[in-house]
Design an enzyme around this catalytic site. Sequence first.
Site: not given
Length: 438
Positions: A22, A109, A153-154, A283, A288, A320, A323
């Site tokens: 790890s 541990n 709204t909507h 863009n 995005e 493990q 993380k």
Amino acid sequence: MKLWGGRFEKKENKIMEDFNSSIRFDKRLYKEDVKGSSAHVNMLSASGILNEVEKDDILKGLSSILGDIESGELVIDDSYEDIHTFIEANLIKRIGDTGKKLHTGRSRNDQVAVDLKMFARNAAGEVAALVESLQEVLKTKGEDNNYLMPGYTHLQRAQVVTFKFHMMAYYNMLQRDKKRLLNAIDILNESPLGCGALAGTTYDIQRELTAKELGFKKPVDNFMDGVSDRDFVLELLSAFSIIMMHLSRLSEELILWSSQEFKFVTMDDEFSTGSSIMPQKKNPDAAELVRGKTGRVYGALMSMLTTMKGIPLAYNKDMQEDKEQFFDALDTVSASLEIMCGVISTMKVNKDNMRKAVKAGFLNATEVADYLVNKGMPFRDAHKVSGQIVLHCEKKDCAIEDITLEEFKIYSSLFEEDIFEFIDYDNILKKGIKKEIL
């Protein structure tokens, strides 16, 4: 070097060794591992388990390792099983057999649990600070551009609001996000150090000392819970996910508002990109990407919930997996908050386009109904009359405020000259409860 192996006759298979390792990701815990180990050593000395010379040698060795890692002189070697093994192995190289006493009365541990808790506590505080920074950016941008705009709204124009009011909606969302982070910090702030593998240790240790030195409120109450608890990871991943959901909603609006169809805002060049084939394109890629990365954080939360759901007490190696999920979500939410600060602070708000959208949207239709109610007409009837006037304006292709009093009176004799003042958009925002929008 491994921290285990005395009862094994065969070497670990290389495939298993790589699969089990790890250190590629838990090396981020090196500061916390040194800090936790130093507190453990101080406690062992205070409990009479280490003498003063041993304590001083180990503390100096740990301090030198930390300094060398941070200066770049000591590079963390990925061939070790984990960061704990790397630190302890280098300690023994530097101070000899005294370094082998570091792990007395401790298990990996409780060691990894305290490391991750300290890391998560600090990280959550840093995310909360980033949330505050974005709140200030939203507030400032709103105050500097307190213009009329349509509220939706909507995704249909509904009522008139201000740009500031819209920004402050996100401010309030983030305020709750900050509270969730601070609450998570408060809940996790109990020390698992001293729990051992799951049932403590036969050494007469003082868990309160390490808890205090490491800034925890108290030691955990139950050893088994202490080493197998990852609720704090789940809670922070949940808080990160909600933050990202809020940022994604904001991103979606910015993407719409920056389109040619809306033109409410103009993104700064610093936070936009172009097209490889279409020269005219600008863009909103920053927004995005934030929207897209939201799913990544959701995935970390779902992954951890799935990992934890079937694990018996106490520690299991499945844990493990915590993380990588936590670190990736942390990095993503932190970067997204920073990017959004840049996007909001640099974008231009287009006052005139928002005003045109207000005028074209019949956003004072509710006020027409309210006007009639104030004149004594039941609201349901007033609602119908207002709808008929909207239909009339749609056929004429004009705004409500642009028709004549005579046209108003076609639908009700209650209309008088004061209707025009009543449905003026600036006046609407100044009336009654609407003044909080300003």
